[in-house]
Design an enzyme around this catalytic site. Structure first.
Site, PDB file in Angstrom:
ATOM      1  N   CYS A  77      -1.385   0.754   7.410  1.00  0.00           N
ATOM      2  CA  CYS A  77      -2.830   0.467   7.546  1.00  0.00           C
ATOM      3  C   CYS A  77      -3.253  -0.751   6.706  1.00  0.00           C
ATOM      4  O   CYS A  77      -3.498  -1.830   7.241  1.00  0.00           O
ATOM      5  CB  CYS A  77      -3.671   1.681   7.153  1.00  0.00           C
ATOM      6  SG  CYS A  77      -3.407   3.122   8.219  1.00  0.00           S
ATOM      7  N   ARG A  78      -3.340  -0.579   5.392  1.00  0.00           N
ATOM      8  CA  ARG A  78      -3.924  -1.635   4.558  1.00  0.00           C
ATOM      9  C   ARG A  78      -3.025  -2.842   4.371  1.00  0.00           C
ATOM     10  O   ARG A  78      -3.475  -3.993   4.574  1.00  0.00           O
ATOM     11  CB  ARG A  78      -4.322  -1.045   3.200  1.00  0.00           C
ATOM     12  CG  ARG A  78      -5.465  -0.042   3.313  1.00  0.00           C
ATOM     13  CD  ARG A  78      -5.620   0.761   2.042  1.00  0.00           C
ATOM     14  NE  ARG A  78      -4.458   1.629   1.815  1.00  0.00           N
ATOM     15  CZ  ARG A  78      -4.231   2.333   0.725  1.00  0.00           C
ATOM     16  NH1 ARG A  78      -5.075   2.237  -0.292  1.00  0.00           N
ATOM     17  NH2 ARG A  78      -3.172   3.109   0.626  1.00  0.00           N
ATOM     18  N   SER A  79      -1.767  -2.637   3.962  1.00  0.00           N
ATOM     19  CA  SER A  79      -0.937  -3.818   3.671  1.00  0.00           C
ATOM     20  C   SER A  79      -0.551  -4.609   4.926  1.00  0.00           C
ATOM     21  O   SER A  79      -0.506  -5.847   4.858  1.00  0.00           O
ATOM     22  CB  SER A  79       0.284  -3.465   2.812  1.00  0.00           C
ATOM     23  OG  SER A  79       1.133  -2.562   3.449  1.00  0.00           O
ATOM     24  N   ASN A 134       2.287   1.486   4.374  1.00  0.00           N
ATOM     25  CA  ASN A 134       2.610   0.209   5.043  1.00  0.00           C
ATOM     26  C   ASN A 134       2.301   0.266   6.549  1.00  0.00           C
ATOM     27  O   ASN A 134       2.986  -0.376   7.343  1.00  0.00           O
ATOM     28  CB  ASN A 134       4.068  -0.207   4.791  1.00  0.00           C
ATOM     29  CG  ASN A 134       4.407  -1.643   5.182  1.00  0.00           C
ATOM     30  OD1 ASN A 134       5.543  -1.946   5.518  1.00  0.00           O
ATOM     31  ND2 ASN A 134       3.439  -2.536   5.152  1.00  0.00           N
ATOM     32  N   CYS A 149       0.863  -1.190   0.000  1.00  0.00           N
ATOM     33  CA  CYS A 149       0.000   0.000   0.000  1.00  0.00           C
ATOM     34  C   CYS A 149       0.896   1.235   0.000  1.00  0.00           C
ATOM     35  O   CYS A 149       2.073   1.144  -0.377  1.00  0.00           O
ATOM     36  CB  CYS A 149      -0.975  -0.019   1.181  1.00  0.00           C
ATOM     37  SG  CYS A 149      -0.198   0.039   2.809  1.00  0.00           S
ATOM     38  N   ASP A 167      -8.075   3.931   1.197  1.00  0.00           N
ATOM     39  CA  ASP A 167      -7.115   4.363   2.217  1.00  0.00           C
ATOM     40  C   ASP A 167      -7.883   4.899   3.432  1.00  0.00           C
ATOM     41  O   ASP A 167      -8.627   5.871   3.311  1.00  0.00           O
ATOM     42  CB  ASP A 167      -6.248   5.467   1.591  1.00  0.00           C
ATOM     43  CG  ASP A 167      -5.183   5.967   2.539  1.00  0.00           C
ATOM     44  OD1 ASP A 167      -5.212   5.608   3.728  1.00  0.00           O
ATOM     45  OD2 ASP A 167      -4.321   6.729   2.066  1.00  0.00           O
TER      46      ASP A 167
END
Ligand code: 4NP
Length: 162
Positions: free
Chosen positions: A18-20, A16, A13, A130
């Site tokens: 939150c999402r990934s 690095n 993401c 995001d």
């Protein structure tokens, strides 16, 4: 008997944090539950450098922990060209991440560079939004989307590599 990883997966993401890392922790748990720990190398990285060395965002960690995923040991790092030598699957959270990765991709890369959500087309969305500047609901949505898509990713990998 110890077995070598049969396949390697990198989630990417922007930050690095939150999402990934959510995808990293969720997929690792699904892989462990499937009895495939050690067979699949899993990591995550960001295209940006602001958060290098930091643990996942506290809001991400709290939302993940409520569902049983402990992300506390993860640390942010930036994606690098050598990741294309190490990972057979490099899966981006949104189109901007994917475009940035395509610019970094060596011409000879023969792995899968794609969006994570393409593994679960019934979701009807291609991007994991995001959540960084939004409210709590955004972090729950990340987990909902990633849980669904990474389960399908595991089915895909299992039938081909494990
Ligand atoms: P991520 O979220 O890409 O899911 O880790 C973000 C984290 C930090 C920032 C942007 C997105 N930031 O601008 O610092």
């Amino acid at each position: 008997m110890t077995s070598q990883p049969a396949v390697s997966v990198l989630f990417v993401c922007l930050g690095n944090i939150c999402r990934s890392p959510s995808a990293h922790g969720i997929f690792a748990e699904q892989v462990t539950r499937a009895g495939l720990a050690g067979r699949i190398l899993i990591d995550s990285a960001g295209t940006g450098s602001w958060h290098i060395g930091n643990p996942p965002d506290p809001r991400t960690q709290e939302a993940a922990l409520r569902r049983g995923y402990d992300l506390s040991t993860l640390r942010a790092r930036r994606v690098e060209r050598q990741d294309f030598d190490r990972f057979q699957y490099i899966l981006a959270m949104d189109h901007k991440n994917l475009d940035d990765l395509r610019r970094l991709q060596p011409a000879e890369y023969d792995g899968v560079l794609d969006l994570l959500l393409r593994f679960e087309p019934t979701l009807g969305v291609e991007e994991v939004p995001d959540p960084y500047y939004g409210g709590e609901q955004g972090f729950e949505q990340v987990l909902d989307l990633v849980e669904a898509a990474s389960a399908r990713l595991l089915e895909h990998i299992r039938t081909r590599h494990c």
